[in-house]
Motif scaffolding. Structure first.
Motif, PDB file in Angstrom:
ATOM      1  N   UNK A   9       0.824  -1.216   0.000  1.00  0.00           N
ATOM      2  CA  UNK A   9       0.000   0.000   0.000  1.00  0.00           C
ATOM      3  C   UNK A   9       0.857   1.264   0.000  1.00  0.00           C
ATOM      4  N   UNK A  10       0.319   2.303  -0.639  1.00  0.00           N
ATOM      5  CA  UNK A  10       0.878   3.648  -0.526  1.00  0.00           C
ATOM      6  C   UNK A  10       0.088   4.357   0.572  1.00  0.00           C
ATOM      7  N   UNK A  11       0.705   4.546   1.751  1.00  0.00           N
ATOM      8  CA  UNK A  11      -0.014   5.178   2.861  1.00  0.00           C
ATOM      9  C   UNK A  11       0.575   6.532   3.246  1.00  0.00           C
ATOM     10  N   UNK A  68       8.560   2.917  -3.934  1.00  0.00           N
ATOM     11  CA  UNK A  68       8.339   4.364  -4.027  1.00  0.00           C
ATOM     12  C   UNK A  68       7.237   4.729  -4.994  1.00  0.00           C
ATOM     13  N   UNK A  69       6.211   3.885  -5.096  1.00  0.00           N
ATOM     14  CA  UNK A  69       5.146   4.080  -6.075  1.00  0.00           C
ATOM     15  C   UNK A  69       3.953   4.814  -5.474  1.00  0.00           C
ATOM     16  N   UNK A  70       3.320   5.636  -6.293  1.00  0.00           N
ATOM     17  CA  UNK A  70       2.075   6.288  -5.894  1.00  0.00           C
ATOM     18  C   UNK A  70       0.926   5.298  -5.993  1.00  0.00           C
ATOM     19  N   UNK A  71      -0.133   5.541  -5.224  1.00  0.00           N
ATOM     20  CA  UNK A  71      -1.321   4.703  -5.361  1.00  0.00           C
ATOM     21  C   UNK A  71      -1.950   4.964  -6.728  1.00  0.00           C
ATOM     22  N   UNK A  75      -1.830  -0.007  -7.503  1.00  0.00           N
ATOM     23  CA  UNK A  75      -1.280   0.041  -6.149  1.00  0.00           C
ATOM     24  C   UNK A  75      -2.354   0.588  -5.221  1.00  0.00           C
ATOM     25  N   UNK A  76      -2.707  -0.148  -4.159  1.00  0.00           N
ATOM     26  CA  UNK A  76      -3.800   0.302  -3.297  1.00  0.00           C
ATOM     27  C   UNK A  76      -3.418   1.500  -2.431  1.00  0.00           C
ATOM     28  N   UNK A  77      -4.417   2.289  -2.076  1.00  0.00           N
ATOM     29  CA  UNK A  77      -4.230   3.405  -1.148  1.00  0.00           C
ATOM     30  C   UNK A  77      -4.395   2.899   0.269  1.00  0.00           C
ATOM     31  N   UNK A  78      -3.389   3.098   1.098  1.00  0.00           N
ATOM     32  CA  UNK A  78      -3.501   2.769   2.514  1.00  0.00           C
ATOM     33  C   UNK A  78      -4.012   3.971   3.293  1.00  0.00           C
ATOM     34  N   UNK A 120       4.281   3.089  -2.090  1.00  0.00           N
ATOM     35  CA  UNK A 120       3.703   1.833  -2.545  1.00  0.00           C
ATOM     36  C   UNK A 120       4.761   0.963  -3.213  1.00  0.00           C
ATOM     37  N   UNK A 121       4.455  -0.318  -3.375  1.00  0.00           N
ATOM     38  CA  UNK A 121       5.424  -1.232  -3.992  1.00  0.00           C
ATOM     39  C   UNK A 121       4.718  -2.348  -4.741  1.00  0.00           C
ATOM     40  N   UNK A 122       5.431  -2.913  -5.713  1.00  0.00           N
ATOM     41  CA  UNK A 122       4.954  -4.078  -6.459  1.00  0.00           C
ATOM     42  C   UNK A 122       6.119  -5.036  -6.655  1.00  0.00           C
ATOM     43  N   UNK A 123       5.897  -6.314  -6.352  1.00  0.00           N
ATOM     44  CA  UNK A 123       6.861  -7.371  -6.649  1.00  0.00           C
ATOM     45  C   UNK A 123       6.192  -8.355  -7.598  1.00  0.00           C
ATOM     46  N   UNK A 124       6.857  -8.661  -8.702  1.00  0.00           N
ATOM     47  CA  UNK A 124       6.310  -9.572  -9.710  1.00  0.00           C
ATOM     48  C   UNK A 124       7.081 -10.886  -9.659  1.00  0.00           C
TER      49      UNK A 124
END
Length: 277
Positions: A131-133, A170-173, A194-197, A140-144
């Motif tokens: 989450x991007x909080x 370091x990703x935005x929601x 990327x979800x918003x926290x 925010x982050x994503x792992x593939x």
């Protein structure tokens, strides 16, 4: 001499005179963002569900599909695939990848399903989303993770370059496009959301001061001609509309425009549930 007066005509004339002497600023204040005109989508029962997903036969083919079912709200519906309007609720001709699907109804309300995966029989993958909080920052982050296929793999996000790293931080929601390429140049696109926290944006410290300084002006949302937005219950009731109108910069109508940081704080407070904190 006796004079007879038409009292109805006198009343009408007095109304016209009163109208002429109403200050022009009062007549135009807030007219372009009346908070009571739009449909309250928080009351909508519009829903969307995935009914079927068909995998693509290979990484290079476009024969995957997603089917959805909408209900509630007000018809007619408009369906969307990755925010692009589609003619029906059957999304066909799809590569393997990750998609977002949505529906908008005649009231202007919408609902969205994110991170819908269409696999390929020779190219499977999973994602881990963080989450991007942060309201005024991005964490925010994503792992593939890719299985099957033809390793080694390369990855890139949005307008970046291909690298060997499958972790993005370091990703935005919101929406990001991640591309995965294998060693025979087969590439799939993952439209990841990327979800918003919860950001912890405060009504008393962050939002109420904005309302007091920029929105509750003379004749506009100070309790005289429009709702007093300095009062939490009023702001809470119209939170979604306030977010929309500040983001499209039609609010505040007069006075100093909001900064981008102020607009983001209002959005974060609304997305957090418009709490009285």
């Amino acid at each position: 001499m006796l004079f007879l007066f038409n009292t109805c005509s006198m009343k009408a004339s007095m109304k016209k005179l009163f109208f002429l002497f109403v200050p022009f600023s009062v007549l135009i204040a807030c007219v372009n963002h009346d908070l009571n005109k739009t449909f309250d989508c928080s009351l909508s029962d519009l829903t969307l569900d995935v009914s079927a997903i068909a995998a693509a036969t290979s990484c290079s083919t476009t024969d995957g599909s997603i089917s959805v079912i909408a209900s509630g709200g007000k018809q007619p519906y408009v369906y969307l695939l990755n925010n692009i309007a589609q003619p029906s609720n059957e999304f066909t001709g799809l590569h393997a990848g990750i998609y977002s699907v949505g529906v908008t109804d005649a009231n202007g309300c919408d609902t969205l399903l994110s991170n819908i995966m269409v696999m390929a029989k020779d190219f499977s993958f999973t994602t881990i989303l963080g989450e991007d909080n942060l309201c005024l920052g991005n964490n925010g982050s994503v792992t593939v993770e890719v299985s099957e296929g033809n390793p080694p793999y390369q990855y890139k996000i949005d307008n970046g370059e291909f690298t060997e790293s499958n972790i993005f931080t370091g990703l935005s929601n919101g929406n990001h496009v991640i591309e995965v390429r294998d060693n025979i140049a087969c590439t799939i696109s993952l439209n990841v959301t990327v979800p918003r926290g919860t950001t912890g944006t405060s009504w008393s410290s962050d939002i109420q001061p904005i309302m007091e300084k920029s929105c509750a002006l003379s004749g506009c949302h100070n309790g005289t001609t429009r709702l007093d937005l300095r009062i939490y219950s009023n702001a809470k009731k119209h939170a979604a509309e306030i977010k929309t109108l500040t983001r499209n910069r039609s609010m505040p109508f007069d006075g100093t425009p909001l900064t981008q940081n102020q607009i983001e704080l209002i959005s974060c407070w609304v997305d957090d549930g418009a709490e009285e904190n």
